[in-house]
Design a protein around this motif. Structure first.
Motif, PDB file in Angstrom:
ATOM      1  N   UNK A  17       1.686  -3.997   3.606  1.00 47.65           N
ATOM      2  CA  UNK A  17       3.073  -4.040   4.064  1.00 47.65           C
ATOM      3  C   UNK A  17       3.277  -3.045   5.209  1.00 47.65           C
ATOM      4  N   UNK A  18       4.109  -3.415   6.171  1.00 47.80           N
ATOM      5  CA  UNK A  18       4.591  -2.515   7.210  1.00 47.80           C
ATOM      6  C   UNK A  18       6.104  -2.634   7.287  1.00 47.80           C
ATOM      7  N   UNK A  19       6.726  -1.641   7.872  1.00 47.24           N
ATOM      8  CA  UNK A  19       8.163  -1.623   8.115  1.00 47.24           C
ATOM      9  C   UNK A  19       8.353  -1.817   9.613  1.00 47.24           C
ATOM     10  N   UNK A  20       9.103  -2.840  10.000  1.00 45.99           N
ATOM     11  CA  UNK A  20       9.259  -3.187  11.409  1.00 45.99           C
ATOM     12  C   UNK A  20      10.729  -3.168  11.816  1.00 45.99           C
ATOM     13  N   UNK A  21      10.954  -3.020  13.121  1.00 49.99           N
ATOM     14  CA  UNK A  21      12.299  -2.965  13.687  1.00 49.99           C
ATOM     15  C   UNK A  21      12.330  -3.824  14.940  1.00 49.99           C
ATOM     16  N   UNK A  56      17.522   5.473  16.453  1.00 49.76           N
ATOM     17  CA  UNK A  56      17.793   4.670  15.265  1.00 49.76           C
ATOM     18  C   UNK A  56      17.124   5.374  14.088  1.00 49.76           C
ATOM     19  N   UNK A  57      17.797   5.392  12.946  1.00 50.67           N
ATOM     20  CA  UNK A  57      17.273   6.036  11.760  1.00 50.67           C
ATOM     21  C   UNK A  57      16.913   4.971  10.728  1.00 50.67           C
ATOM     22  N   UNK A  58      15.659   5.013  10.245  1.00 52.21           N
ATOM     23  CA  UNK A  58      15.166   4.008   9.300  1.00 52.21           C
ATOM     24  C   UNK A  58      14.702   4.720   8.033  1.00 52.21           C
ATOM     25  N   UNK A  59      15.129   4.198   6.898  1.00 46.96           N
ATOM     26  CA  UNK A  59      14.783   4.740   5.587  1.00 46.96           C
ATOM     27  C   UNK A  59      14.210   3.587   4.764  1.00 46.96           C
ATOM     28  N   UNK A  60      13.052   3.790   4.103  1.00 48.18           N
ATOM     29  CA  UNK A  60      12.451   2.729   3.307  1.00 48.18           C
ATOM     30  C   UNK A  60      11.638   3.318   2.158  1.00 48.18           C
ATOM     31  N   UNK A  61      11.283   2.464   1.205  1.00 54.83           N
ATOM     32  CA  UNK A  61      10.402   2.895   0.123  1.00 54.83           C
ATOM     33  C   UNK A  61       8.979   2.491   0.466  1.00 54.83           C
ATOM     34  N   UNK A  62       8.044   3.316   0.031  1.00 47.18           N
ATOM     35  CA  UNK A  62       6.657   3.170   0.449  1.00 47.18           C
ATOM     36  C   UNK A  62       5.776   3.583  -0.725  1.00 47.18           C
ATOM     37  N   UNK A  63       4.810   2.750  -1.094  1.00 44.94           N
ATOM     38  CA  UNK A  63       3.980   3.020  -2.258  1.00 44.94           C
ATOM     39  C   UNK A  63       2.571   3.452  -1.934  1.00 44.94           C
ATOM     40  N   UNK A 121       6.155   2.001  10.414  1.00 44.07           N
ATOM     41  CA  UNK A 121       5.146   2.667   9.600  1.00 44.07           C
ATOM     42  C   UNK A 121       3.917   3.002  10.437  1.00 44.07           C
ATOM     43  N   UNK A 122       3.317   4.152  10.156  1.00 44.42           N
ATOM     44  CA  UNK A 122       2.138   4.590  10.905  1.00 44.42           C
ATOM     45  C   UNK A 122       0.880   3.866  10.458  1.00 44.42           C
ATOM     46  N   UNK A 123       0.876   3.372   9.234  1.00 46.41           N
ATOM     47  CA  UNK A 123      -0.253   2.624   8.696  1.00 46.41           C
ATOM     48  C   UNK A 123       0.272   1.688   7.617  1.00 46.41           C
ATOM     49  N   UNK A 124      -0.314   0.504   7.469  1.00 43.31           N
ATOM     50  CA  UNK A 124       0.143  -0.391   6.401  1.00 43.31           C
ATOM     51  C   UNK A 124      -0.125   0.213   5.032  1.00 43.31           C
ATOM     52  N   UNK A 125       0.671  -0.194   4.052  1.00 45.81           N
ATOM     53  CA  UNK A 125       0.472   0.277   2.685  1.00 45.81           C
ATOM     54  C   UNK A 125       0.398  -0.905   1.734  1.00 45.81           C
ATOM     55  N   UNK A 126      -0.245  -0.687   0.601  1.00 50.54           N
ATOM     56  CA  UNK A 126      -0.378  -1.735  -0.404  1.00 50.54           C
ATOM     57  C   UNK A 126       0.862  -1.792  -1.275  1.00 50.54           C
ATOM     58  N   UNK A 127       1.130  -2.977  -1.788  1.00 45.50           N
ATOM     59  CA  UNK A 127       2.197  -3.111  -2.778  1.00 45.50           C
ATOM     60  C   UNK A 127       1.779  -2.387  -4.043  1.00 45.50           C
ATOM     61  N   UNK A 128       2.690  -1.639  -4.587  1.00 43.34           N
ATOM     62  CA  UNK A 128       2.395  -0.893  -5.816  1.00 43.34           C
ATOM     63  C   UNK A 128       2.549  -1.803  -7.023  1.00 43.34           C
ATOM     64  N   UNK A 129       1.549  -1.809  -7.935  1.00 43.93           N
ATOM     65  CA  UNK A 129       1.724  -2.602  -9.155  1.00 43.93           C
ATOM     66  C   UNK A 129       2.801  -1.977 -10.033  1.00 43.93           C
ATOM     67  N   UNK A 130       3.602  -2.825 -10.655  1.00 40.58           N
ATOM     68  CA  UNK A 130       4.664  -2.320 -11.527  1.00 40.58           C
ATOM     69  C   UNK A 130       4.325  -2.500 -12.993  1.00 40.58           C
ATOM     70  N   UNK A 131       3.184  -3.105 -13.263  1.00 42.84           N
ATOM     71  CA  UNK A 131       2.736  -3.161 -14.655  1.00 42.84           C
ATOM     72  C   UNK A 131       1.428  -2.390 -14.746  1.00 42.84           C
TER      73      UNK A 131
END
Length: 164
Positions: A52-56, A125-132, A75-85
């Motif tokens: 995942x990346x965060x784009x504007x 512009x100010x961007x706020x996101x969750x990242x796992x 985002x400076x680098x892509x990140x993986x989706x975090x497992x929730x189980x």
């Protein structure tokens, strides 16, 4: 866009770039600058490898177009989706489904445009996101079912971006 206060609307337009390896674009957040021509949309992009990346993206014509040269990867680098189980054993899984893998994006993204700072062609512009991308290991505790388990940690990330 609407030219009559929302009574009627033009046809929807695509705001994300058309990249074959970007398979999903989700959770958009919109901001309008002090100049109403400046419309910015932040969103998550999932790539074909699952990261995942965060784009504007930016429109300077009240949202009528979002040219690809106004795209910014936040985002400076892509990140993986975090497992929730989190499987604790063959029989016990913490959170959501016991049998199917589940993933959490965090589902939060916010894009804000400050008022009265810069003109529409050069605005912060100010961007706020969750990242796992970070992990956490639970301390050893015989009473904690997550004792010694390492799993992704959902963190809140922030980036100030100067856009044109």
């Amino acid at each position: 866009p609407s030219n009559d206060g929302g009574a009627t609307w033009t046809a929807p337009i695509q705001v994300n770039r058309d990249v074959a390896t970007d398979i999903h674009h989700v959770q958009p957040s919109l901001t309008v600058g002090e100049d109403p021509n400046a419309v910015r949309i932040g969103y998550y992009t999932q790539h074909s490898d699952g990261t995942i990346d965060d784009d504007l993206t930016t429109s300077l014509d009240m949202g009528s177009s979002f040219p690809s040269n106004r795209f910014v990867r936040i985002t400076s680098t892509p990140f993986n989706l975090a497992p929730t189980n989190i499987p604790l054993s063959a029989d016990i899984t913490i959170n959501y489904s016991q049998s199917a893998p589940c993933y959490g994006l965090g589902e939060y993204i916010s894009v804000k445009s400050p008022r009265g700072v810069l003109n529409a062609n050069q605005e912060m512009i100010y961007v706020l996101w969750t990242d796992g991308r970070n992990t956490v290991t639970h301390p050893t505790n015989p009473f904690d079912p997550l004792s010694d388990i390492t799993h992704p940690q959902q963190d809140v990330s922030f980036q100030a971006v100067r856009v044109r």
